[in-house]
Design a protein around this motif. Sequence first.
Motif, PDB file in Angstrom:
ATOM      1  N   ASP A   1       0.809  -1.222   0.000  1.00  0.00           N
ATOM      2  CA  ASP A   1       0.000   0.000   0.000  1.00  0.00           C
ATOM      3  C   ASP A   1       0.841   1.270   0.000  1.00  0.00           C
ATOM      4  O   ASP A   1       0.375   2.329  -0.397  1.00  0.00           O
ATOM      5  N   LYS A   2       2.074   1.169   0.454  1.00  0.00           N
ATOM      6  CA  LYS A   2       2.987   2.318   0.494  1.00  0.00           C
ATOM      7  C   LYS A   2       4.335   1.878  -0.045  1.00  0.00           C
ATOM      8  O   LYS A   2       4.699   0.706   0.043  1.00  0.00           O
ATOM      9  N   HIS A   3       5.087   2.845  -0.544  1.00  0.00           N
ATOM     10  CA  HIS A   3       6.384   2.521  -1.130  1.00  0.00           C
ATOM     11  C   HIS A   3       7.509   3.297  -0.474  1.00  0.00           C
ATOM     12  O   HIS A   3       8.522   3.577  -1.114  1.00  0.00           O
ATOM     13  N   SER A   4       7.355   3.602   0.780  1.00  0.00           N
ATOM     14  CA  SER A   4       8.422   4.290   1.493  1.00  0.00           C
ATOM     15  C   SER A   4       9.566   3.317   1.741  1.00  0.00           C
ATOM     16  O   SER A   4       9.383   2.086   1.742  1.00  0.00           O
ATOM     17  N   HIS A   5      10.725   3.858   1.956  1.00  0.00           N
ATOM     18  CA  HIS A   5      11.911   3.041   2.228  1.00  0.00           C
ATOM     19  C   HIS A   5      11.662   2.122   3.424  1.00  0.00           C
ATOM     20  O   HIS A   5      12.032   0.947   3.394  1.00  0.00           O
ATOM     21  N   GLU A   6      11.027   2.645   4.451  1.00  0.00           N
ATOM     22  CA  GLU A   6      10.783   1.870   5.667  1.00  0.00           C
ATOM     23  C   GLU A   6       9.841   0.693   5.410  1.00  0.00           C
ATOM     24  O   GLU A   6      10.068  -0.413   5.901  1.00  0.00           O
ATOM     25  N   VAL A   7       8.788   0.911   4.635  1.00  0.00           N
ATOM     26  CA  VAL A   7       7.821  -0.150   4.345  1.00  0.00           C
ATOM     27  C   VAL A   7       8.478  -1.233   3.488  1.00  0.00           C
ATOM     28  O   VAL A   7       8.320  -2.432   3.761  1.00  0.00           O
ATOM     29  N   LEU A   8       9.219  -0.831   2.465  1.00  0.00           N
ATOM     30  CA  LEU A   8       9.897  -1.802   1.616  1.00  0.00           C
ATOM     31  C   LEU A   8      10.917  -2.616   2.413  1.00  0.00           C
ATOM     32  O   LEU A   8      10.969  -3.845   2.313  1.00  0.00           O
ATOM     33  N   GLU A   9      11.698  -1.933   3.205  1.00  0.00           N
ATOM     34  CA  GLU A   9      12.723  -2.614   4.008  1.00  0.00           C
ATOM     35  C   GLU A   9      12.091  -3.568   5.024  1.00  0.00           C
ATOM     36  O   GLU A   9      12.570  -4.682   5.222  1.00  0.00           O
ATOM     37  N   SER A  10      11.003  -3.147   5.639  1.00  0.00           N
ATOM     38  CA  SER A  10      10.314  -3.992   6.606  1.00  0.00           C
ATOM     39  C   SER A  10       9.767  -5.249   5.930  1.00  0.00           C
ATOM     40  O   SER A  10       9.903  -6.359   6.456  1.00  0.00           O
ATOM     41  N   PHE A  11       9.158  -5.089   4.752  1.00  0.00           N
ATOM     42  CA  PHE A  11       8.634  -6.238   4.019  1.00  0.00           C
ATOM     43  C   PHE A  11       9.766  -7.194   3.657  1.00  0.00           C
ATOM     44  O   PHE A  11       9.652  -8.409   3.846  1.00  0.00           O
ATOM     45  N   GLU A  12      10.855  -6.671   3.135  1.00  0.00           N
ATOM     46  CA  GLU A  12      11.981  -7.510   2.726  1.00  0.00           C
ATOM     47  C   GLU A  12      12.570  -8.266   3.907  1.00  0.00           C
ATOM     48  O   GLU A  12      12.908  -9.448   3.791  1.00  0.00           O
ATOM     49  N   THR A  13      12.675  -7.622   5.048  1.00  0.00           N
ATOM     50  CA  THR A  13      13.198  -8.281   6.244  1.00  0.00           C
ATOM     51  C   THR A  13      12.295  -9.434   6.663  1.00  0.00           C
ATOM     52  O   THR A  13      12.769 -10.527   6.977  1.00  0.00           O
ATOM     53  N   ARG A  14      10.982  -9.193   6.667  1.00  0.00           N
ATOM     54  CA  ARG A  14      10.027 -10.256   7.038  1.00  0.00           C
ATOM     55  C   ARG A  14      10.126 -11.432   6.084  1.00  0.00           C
ATOM     56  O   ARG A  14      10.183 -12.593   6.500  1.00  0.00           O
ATOM     57  N   VAL A  15      10.120 -11.153   4.786  1.00  0.00           N
ATOM     58  CA  VAL A  15      10.145 -12.213   3.778  1.00  0.00           C
ATOM     59  C   VAL A  15      11.428 -13.041   3.883  1.00  0.00           C
ATOM     60  O   VAL A  15      11.398 -14.262   3.714  1.00  0.00           O
ATOM     61  N   CYS A  16      12.534 -12.397   4.165  1.00  0.00           N
ATOM     62  CA  CYS A  16      13.803 -13.126   4.296  1.00  0.00           C
ATOM     63  C   CYS A  16      13.787 -14.101   5.467  1.00  0.00           C
ATOM     64  O   CYS A  16      14.573 -15.052   5.497  1.00  0.00           O
ATOM     65  N   GLY A  17      12.888 -13.917   6.395  1.00  0.00           N
ATOM     66  CA  GLY A  17      12.759 -14.822   7.534  1.00  0.00           C
ATOM     67  C   GLY A  17      11.869 -16.027   7.288  1.00  0.00           C
ATOM     68  O   GLY A  17      11.765 -16.903   8.138  1.00  0.00           O
ATOM     69  N   TYR A  18      11.238 -16.096   6.126  1.00  0.00           N
ATOM     70  CA  TYR A  18      10.340 -17.213   5.802  1.00  0.00           C
ATOM     71  C   TYR A  18      11.106 -18.283   5.023  1.00  0.00           C
ATOM     72  O   TYR A  18      11.522 -18.052   3.886  1.00  0.00           O
TER      73      TYR A  18
END
Length: 159
Positions: A77-94
Amino acid sequence: MAELQLDQIDFAILKLLQSHGKLSNQELAVKIGLSPSPCSRRVKALEESGFIAGYATLLSAEHFNLSLTAYVQVRLDKHSHEVLESFETRVCGYDEVLECCLLTGSDADYQLKVLVEDMSQFKVFLLDKLTTDPHIAGVHSSFVLKQVKNQTSIPLPQS
């Protein structure tokens, strides 16, 4: 460190190691037509210069009952650096996610390659993990019916 200039022997070494990673230095040297010492020095130089990123053992997914591959496109829903980085961090943990790519030219922001046992396990991944991220605006999943080509080696210039 000066950038390593690759020659035909280096390309031959890289090509062989991509497809036969367990070759001993002795076996590699024979196949390339070098003596073991210069062959070993070349491999070390290729490693140190970053042409060889690492070594891995490829496991057979079917022997672990991992038979469902899904490509999941995710829109945020948002493309801020923080949102992208947070998503990438979560996905890397799966552990189920084999690949995650940030996209352009698509309605999706990311594409994930997911490997699980079955549809039931995919449902758990999707509902209990992935879509718990509050910034996910949409998800589209496609399932692999048949794998036509699976290659880990990269194309090298023709020598």
